[in-house]
Motif scaffolding. Sequence first.
Motif, PDB file in Angstrom:
ATOM      1  N   VAL A 277      -4.449 -28.236  47.626  1.00  0.00           N
ATOM      2  CA  VAL A 277      -4.589 -26.895  47.046  1.00  0.00           C
ATOM      3  C   VAL A 277      -3.664 -25.985  47.844  1.00  0.00           C
ATOM      4  CG1 VAL A 277      -6.157 -24.993  46.513  1.00  0.00           C
ATOM      5  CG2 VAL A 277      -7.006 -27.348  46.477  1.00  0.00           C
ATOM      6  N   ARG A 278      -2.640 -25.475  47.195  1.00  0.00           N
ATOM      7  CA  ARG A 278      -1.687 -24.590  47.863  1.00  0.00           C
ATOM      8  C   ARG A 278      -1.848 -23.179  47.306  1.00  0.00           C
ATOM      9  NH1 ARG A 278       2.870 -21.647  46.690  1.00  0.00           N
ATOM     10  NH2 ARG A 278       4.266 -21.382  48.445  1.00  0.00           N
ATOM     11  N   SER A 279      -2.162 -22.238  48.177  1.00  0.00           N
ATOM     12  CA  SER A 279      -2.247 -20.845  47.738  1.00  0.00           C
ATOM     13  C   SER A 279      -0.840 -20.273  47.636  1.00  0.00           C
ATOM     14  CB  SER A 279      -3.078 -20.024  48.732  1.00  0.00           C
ATOM     15  OG  SER A 279      -2.312 -19.726  49.886  1.00  0.00           O
ATOM     16  N   GLN A 280      -0.726 -19.123  47.016  1.00  0.00           N
ATOM     17  CA  GLN A 280       0.581 -18.500  46.834  1.00  0.00           C
ATOM     18  C   GLN A 280       1.197 -18.030  48.148  1.00  0.00           C
ATOM     19  OE1 GLN A 280      -2.325 -17.323  45.787  1.00  0.00           O
ATOM     20  NE2 GLN A 280      -2.420 -15.099  45.846  1.00  0.00           N
ATOM     21  N   SER A 281       0.437 -18.049  49.239  1.00  0.00           N
ATOM     22  CA  SER A 281       0.935 -17.584  50.537  1.00  0.00           C
ATOM     23  C   SER A 281       1.275 -18.707  51.507  1.00  0.00           C
ATOM     24  CB  SER A 281      -0.105 -16.658  51.170  1.00  0.00           C
ATOM     25  OG  SER A 281      -1.322 -17.353  51.375  1.00  0.00           O
ATOM     26  N   ALA A 282       1.170 -19.960  51.095  1.00  0.00           N
ATOM     27  CA  ALA A 282       1.356 -21.086  52.016  1.00  0.00           C
ATOM     28  C   ALA A 282       2.803 -21.569  52.070  1.00  0.00           C
ATOM     29  CB  ALA A 282       0.446 -22.250  51.623  1.00  0.00           C
TER      30      ALA A 282
ATOM     31  N   HIS B 164     -14.773 -27.890  48.538  1.00  0.00           N
ATOM     32  CA  HIS B 164     -14.066 -27.905  49.817  1.00  0.00           C
ATOM     33  C   HIS B 164     -13.051 -26.775  49.938  1.00  0.00           C
ATOM     34  CE1 HIS B 164     -15.738 -31.912  50.176  1.00  0.00           C
ATOM     35  NE2 HIS B 164     -15.123 -32.247  49.068  1.00  0.00           N
ATOM     36  N   PHE B 165     -13.026 -25.838  49.013  1.00  0.00           N
ATOM     37  CA  PHE B 165     -12.019 -24.783  49.037  1.00  0.00           C
ATOM     38  C   PHE B 165     -12.615 -23.403  48.813  1.00  0.00           C
ATOM     39  CE2 PHE B 165      -8.780 -22.166  46.903  1.00  0.00           C
ATOM     40  CZ  PHE B 165      -7.886 -22.077  47.944  1.00  0.00           C
ATOM     41  N   GLY B 166     -13.352 -23.222  47.727  1.00  0.00           N
ATOM     42  CA  GLY B 166     -13.945 -21.928  47.436  1.00  0.00           C
ATOM     43  C   GLY B 166     -13.563 -21.408  46.067  1.00  0.00           C
ATOM     44  N   LYS B 167     -13.787 -20.114  45.867  1.00  0.00           N
ATOM     45  CA  LYS B 167     -13.518 -19.495  44.571  1.00  0.00           C
ATOM     46  C   LYS B 167     -12.048 -19.117  44.418  1.00  0.00           C
ATOM     47  CE  LYS B 167     -18.093 -17.642  43.793  1.00  0.00           C
ATOM     48  NZ  LYS B 167     -18.916 -16.483  43.532  1.00  0.00           N
ATOM     49  N   VAL B 168     -11.524 -19.412  43.215  1.00  0.00           N
ATOM     50  CA  VAL B 168     -10.154 -19.034  42.873  1.00  0.00           C
ATOM     51  C   VAL B 168     -10.151 -18.429  41.467  1.00  0.00           C
ATOM     52  CG1 VAL B 168      -9.079 -20.834  44.296  1.00  0.00           C
ATOM     53  CG2 VAL B 168      -9.537 -21.287  41.881  1.00  0.00           C
ATOM     54  N   MET B 169      -9.108 -17.659  41.199  1.00  0.00           N
ATOM     55  CA  MET B 169      -8.864 -17.130  39.861  1.00  0.00           C
ATOM     56  C   MET B 169      -7.703 -17.928  39.289  1.00  0.00           C
ATOM     57  SD  MET B 169      -9.534 -14.711  37.564  1.00  0.00           S
ATOM     58  CE  MET B 169     -10.334 -13.462  38.523  1.00  0.00           C
ATOM     59  N   GLU B 170      -7.948 -18.597  38.172  1.00  0.00           N
ATOM     60  CA  GLU B 170      -6.891 -19.336  37.487  1.00  0.00           C
ATOM     61  C   GLU B 170      -6.441 -18.509  36.298  1.00  0.00           C
ATOM     62  OE1 GLU B 170      -6.229 -23.777  35.798  1.00  0.00           O
ATOM     63  OE2 GLU B 170      -7.964 -22.707  35.000  1.00  0.00           O
TER      64      GLU B 170
ATOM     65  N   PRO C 206       2.168 -20.992  21.609  1.00  0.00           N
ATOM     66  CA  PRO C 206       2.406 -22.109  20.701  1.00  0.00           C
ATOM     67  C   PRO C 206       3.726 -21.975  19.941  1.00  0.00           C
ATOM     68  CG  PRO C 206       0.741 -20.655  19.791  1.00  0.00           C
ATOM     69  CD  PRO C 206       1.066 -20.142  21.163  1.00  0.00           C
ATOM     70  N   SER C 207       4.271 -20.757  19.880  1.00  0.00           N
ATOM     71  CA  SER C 207       5.498 -20.526  19.134  1.00  0.00           C
ATOM     72  C   SER C 207       6.728 -21.094  19.842  1.00  0.00           C
ATOM     73  CB  SER C 207       5.685 -19.027  18.895  1.00  0.00           C
ATOM     74  OG  SER C 207       6.867 -18.790  18.176  1.00  0.00           O
ATOM     75  N   CYS C 208       6.884 -20.774  21.145  1.00  0.00           N
ATOM     76  CA  CYS C 208       8.083 -21.227  21.863  1.00  0.00           C
ATOM     77  C   CYS C 208       7.779 -22.293  22.917  1.00  0.00           C
ATOM     78  CB  CYS C 208       8.791 -20.048  22.521  1.00  0.00           C
ATOM     79  SG  CYS C 208       7.890 -19.295  23.894  1.00  0.00           S
ATOM     80  N   GLY C 209       6.487 -22.576  23.169  1.00  0.00           N
ATOM     81  CA  GLY C 209       6.115 -23.594  24.139  1.00  0.00           C
ATOM     82  C   GLY C 209       5.996 -23.096  25.569  1.00  0.00           C
ATOM     83  N   PHE C 210       6.195 -21.787  25.779  1.00  0.00           N
ATOM     84  CA  PHE C 210       6.088 -21.232  27.134  1.00  0.00           C
ATOM     85  C   PHE C 210       4.696 -21.459  27.691  1.00  0.00           C
ATOM     86  CE2 PHE C 210       4.748 -17.553  29.758  1.00  0.00           C
ATOM     87  CZ  PHE C 210       5.606 -17.731  30.837  1.00  0.00           C
ATOM     88  N   LYS C 211       4.650 -21.856  28.984  1.00  0.00           N
ATOM     89  CA  LYS C 211       3.376 -22.030  29.667  1.00  0.00           C
ATOM     90  C   LYS C 211       3.538 -21.569  31.104  1.00  0.00           C
ATOM     91  CE  LYS C 211      -0.190 -25.246  31.048  1.00  0.00           C
ATOM     92  NZ  LYS C 211      -0.609 -26.603  31.260  1.00  0.00           N
ATOM     93  N   HIS C 212       2.594 -20.790  31.564  1.00  0.00           N
ATOM     94  CA  HIS C 212       2.607 -20.323  32.951  1.00  0.00           C
ATOM     95  C   HIS C 212       1.185 -20.363  33.477  1.00  0.00           C
ATOM     96  CE1 HIS C 212       3.621 -17.955  36.495  1.00  0.00           C
ATOM     97  NE2 HIS C 212       2.523 -17.270  36.260  1.00  0.00           N
ATOM     98  N   SER C 213       1.019 -20.957  34.662  1.00  0.00           N
ATOM     99  CA  SER C 213      -0.294 -21.015  35.307  1.00  0.00           C
ATOM    100  C   SER C 213      -0.156 -20.546  36.741  1.00  0.00           C
ATOM    101  CB  SER C 213      -0.844 -22.442  35.319  1.00  0.00           C
ATOM    102  OG  SER C 213      -1.063 -22.883  34.014  1.00  0.00           O
ATOM    103  N   ASP C 214      -1.216 -19.970  37.254  1.00  0.00           N
ATOM    104  CA  ASP C 214      -1.235 -19.554  38.645  1.00  0.00           C
ATOM    105  C   ASP C 214      -2.660 -19.651  39.159  1.00  0.00           C
ATOM    106  OD1 ASP C 214      -0.357 -18.676  41.107  1.00  0.00           O
ATOM    107  OD2 ASP C 214       0.068 -16.632  40.473  1.00  0.00           O
ATOM    108  N   ILE C 215      -2.783 -19.905  40.441  1.00  0.00           N
ATOM    109  CA  ILE C 215      -4.068 -19.958  41.127  1.00  0.00           C
ATOM    110  C   ILE C 215      -4.037 -18.892  42.209  1.00  0.00           C
ATOM    111  CG2 ILE C 215      -5.564 -21.327  42.632  1.00  0.00           C
ATOM    112  CD1 ILE C 215      -5.588 -22.659  40.030  1.00  0.00           C
ATOM    113  N   ILE C 216      -5.024 -18.022  42.221  1.00  0.00           N
ATOM    114  CA  ILE C 216      -5.120 -16.965  43.226  1.00  0.00           C
ATOM    115  C   ILE C 216      -6.454 -17.132  43.944  1.00  0.00           C
ATOM    116  CG2 ILE C 216      -5.191 -14.477  43.648  1.00  0.00           C
ATOM    117  CD1 ILE C 216      -3.654 -14.229  40.901  1.00  0.00           C
ATOM    118  N   ALA C 217      -6.394 -17.323  45.252  1.00  0.00           N
ATOM    119  CA  ALA C 217      -7.623 -17.480  46.033  1.00  0.00           C
ATOM    120  C   ALA C 217      -8.371 -16.158  46.084  1.00  0.00           C
ATOM    121  CB  ALA C 217      -7.291 -17.957  47.437  1.00  0.00           C
ATOM    122  N   LEU C 218      -9.665 -16.221  45.934  1.00  0.00           N
ATOM    123  CA  LEU C 218     -10.495 -15.021  45.956  1.00  0.00           C
ATOM    124  C   LEU C 218     -11.204 -14.830  47.294  1.00  0.00           C
ATOM    125  CD1 LEU C 218     -12.059 -15.251  42.385  1.00  0.00           C
ATOM    126  CD2 LEU C 218     -10.109 -13.876  43.126  1.00  0.00           C
ATOM    127  N   GLU C 219     -11.062 -15.815  48.170  1.00  0.00           N
ATOM    128  CA  GLU C 219     -11.691 -15.732  49.477  1.00  0.00           C
ATOM    129  C   GLU C 219     -10.627 -15.856  50.556  1.00  0.00           C
ATOM    130  OE1 GLU C 219     -14.486 -18.947  49.507  1.00  0.00           O
ATOM    131  OE2 GLU C 219     -15.666 -18.111  47.873  1.00  0.00           O
TER     132      GLU C 219
END
Length: 193
Positions: A79-84, A33-39, A45-58
């Motif tokens: 599903v919230r794109s970075q531009s919403a 219901h959304f399309g292709k995205v780049m995750e 593992p050393s400091c526990g840092f985690k960062h995720s992002d979803i970028i719509a490709l369409e």
Amino acid sequence: MDDQTINEMVIKCPVCSIEGVAKSIMKEIEIPHFGKVMETTIKCPSCGFKHSDIIALEQNDPAKYILEINKNNLSIRVVRSQSATVIIPEIGIKVEPGPKSEGYVTNVEGVLTRFESAVKKALNLFEDDESQKNGLDVLNHIKELKDGNENATLIMLDPFGQSNIVSDNVEILEIPEDELRELKTGFSYIEDT
């Protein structure tokens, strides 16, 4: 969801600066219901840092999504794109995209939890009585929404049509041209003069 790893590598952690411990993974995912995205994901593992992002490709037509939040639809996929821009007008919450804005996939309750976290951070920054009163009032409304004791409206405006609220009960509208011009996108532009 069908996914395909495009790139996986071990990098220097952007937080603890230890070389060769953080893992960076890029995947192309097809979301129903959304399309292709780049995750993109970075984990250390050393400091526990985690960062995720979803970028719509369409790119699709600009869209305004409106859903009444109630106790029966807290699990609806969002599903919230970075531009919403995301708004809950009844409690005065509005989040607009900025240069570091991230896309995400969650549900209605997850959107409320994100707002809750942001308000709690603001309460630590602004200690004046009015800010504290307003912040606590917003937190109370969010709790009542999550507990199913209140209803409100979730509005998501996406100038690139890359977001979605996956529900038969969502109202999807065109964004009027004058409103579209006023929307922030999170991207910086340099205009030729």
